[in-house]
Scaffold this active site. Structure first.
Site, PDB file in Angstrom:
ATOM      1  N   ASP A  37     -10.125  -4.134  -5.090  1.00  0.00           N
ATOM      2  CA  ASP A  37      -9.490  -3.194  -4.158  1.00  0.00           C
ATOM      3  C   ASP A  37     -10.149  -1.822  -4.300  1.00  0.00           C
ATOM      4  OD1 ASP A  37      -7.790  -1.519  -2.695  1.00  0.00           O
ATOM      5  OD2 ASP A  37      -5.997  -2.631  -3.279  1.00  0.00           O
ATOM      6  N   HIS A  76      -7.898  -5.361  -0.836  1.00  0.00           N
ATOM      7  CA  HIS A  76      -6.642  -4.650  -0.624  1.00  0.00           C
ATOM      8  C   HIS A  76      -5.603  -5.478   0.124  1.00  0.00           C
ATOM      9  CE1 HIS A  76      -4.088  -1.154  -0.391  1.00  0.00           C
ATOM     10  NE2 HIS A  76      -4.064  -1.181   0.933  1.00  0.00           N
ATOM     11  N   SER A 135       0.828  -1.199   0.000  1.00  0.00           N
ATOM     12  CA  SER A 135       0.000   0.000   0.000  1.00  0.00           C
ATOM     13  C   SER A 135       0.872   1.262   0.000  1.00  0.00           C
ATOM     14  CB  SER A 135      -0.956  -0.039   1.197  1.00  0.00           C
ATOM     15  OG  SER A 135      -1.976   0.928   1.055  1.00  0.00           O
TER      16      SER A 135
END
Length: 348
Positions: free
Chosen positions: A289, A319, A169
């Site tokens: 996501d 995610h 991320s």
């Protein structure tokens, strides 16, 4: 209790008073697991031994900050295949579910090193999960990674190990930004759901960004930015949501104004520089996501000048690819990462 632990405990107490218990934490008396694997084994050392790896933690001083670090190493009987320098995502840390990936890689011969970013986990910072300057965080990462590379070079003089970046991320975005600075050369990067751009599905709608920009000049630490619950939006398996929410070091409050503005700035800049990327990379993303945009990972693959590049979009995954999915899905993503790394560290 040492000075660093006392700092962390006092800091965590202040944050809990500000944001209260997380929405999924239930009543205050609810018993939470001590570790992400539960309460058995009762110590980290015993757990690492049960996983047939070695692990140690320490604090690294960078500038005025004391940053928590950990390494996960293969057993001494197994030769190391390579180094993996790892960066976690926003609000997360390296002591909870993030560990599952470096543990897996260490079991397969990779020496993994990571740090809690400033204001995250056990690392010092102005406030918990406050990221007013991503460039400063990048400088701290580079300082720590350089120390790891230099130490490894001294210990492995007869064997030059390839060194890879790994980021989840926001950590994936930091990996790319480190590469674009060209201060350190790496053999490749593994990018799991990289935050090259914040998804429009959680990005604040107009005119909120303009209002936030104005407020952010005067109250950058104010945690009032309206966003979706990131655990619910990231973790598919309900039982794993409970585990993720039980992390005593994570930040589950609303993002701070200064943090959101800085991430919007940095990711907008990064998304405009994808064609400057030349590092070999594997980018992984779930099609479902809604935290980071899988289309930007496709753009990265299309626009990057890297000669060695791979993109994998997993249908229906969310995610949290390396923890929040079903065990079979997690195993699939892990296998793809391991295959990519092994192919680039194979002496033949």
């Amino acid at each position: 209790m040492g000075a660093r632990d006392l700092f962390y405990r006092q800091h965590l107490d202040r944050e809990e008073k500000k944001i209260g218990p997380s929405p999924s934490s239930g009543q205050a008396h609810q018993v939470k697991p001590k570790y992400f694997w539960g309460n058995d084994p009762e110590s980290e050392e015993a757990y690492y031994a049960s996983q047939n790896i070695r692990s140690t933690s320490s604090f690294f001083t960078s500038g005025s900050l004391s940053l928590f670090t950990r390494c996960w190493l293969p057993p001494e009987s197994r030769p190391q295949r390579g180094l993996v320098l790892m960066i976690h995502g926003y609000g997360n840390d390296i002591s909870w579910t993030f560990q599952s990936t470096p543990i897996f890689l260490a079991q397969n011969g990779y020496a993994c090193y990571a740090l809690d970013l400033p204001g995250h986990g056990r690392s010092q910072g102005l406030l918990k999960a406050f990221v007013p300057d991503l460039n400063a965080a990048i400088d701290h990462c580079i300082a720590y990674f350089n120390s790891v590379i230099n130490l490894n070079y001294q210990q492995q003089q007869q064997q030059h190990l390839k060194c890879f970046l790994y980021g989840e991320s926001m950590g994936g975005a930091i990996c790319l930004l480190i590469h674009l600075l060209r201060r350190v050369e790496f053999s490749g990067a593994v990018l799991a759901a990289p935050m090259c751009k914040i998804s429009d599905r959680i990005r604040p709608r107009w005119p909120i960004p303009s209002i936030l920009s104005l407020l952010g000049r005067f109250m950058p630490t104010l945690p009032i930015v309206p966003t979706a619950n990131l655990v619910e939006k990231s973790v598919k398996v309900e039982e794993k949501r409970a585990i993720a929410s039980a992390n005593p070091l994570s930040y589950l409050g609303k993002p701070r104004l200064g943090t959101v503005l800085e991430l919007l700035r940095a990711t907008d800049d990064l998304s405009s520089r994808l064609s400057d990327v030349t590092i070999p990379f594997l980018v992984l993303h779930g099609s479902a996501d809604v935290v980071t945009d899988p289309e930007v990972s496709r753009d990265l693959y299309e626009k990057a000048k890297s000669e060695d590049k791979t993109v994998k979009i997993y249908e229906g995954m969310m995610h949290s690819l390396l923890f929040g999915e079903t065990d079979s899905n997690v195993a699939m993503v892990r296998a793809d990462i391991l295959e990519w790394l092994n192919h680039r560290t194979n002496p033949n």
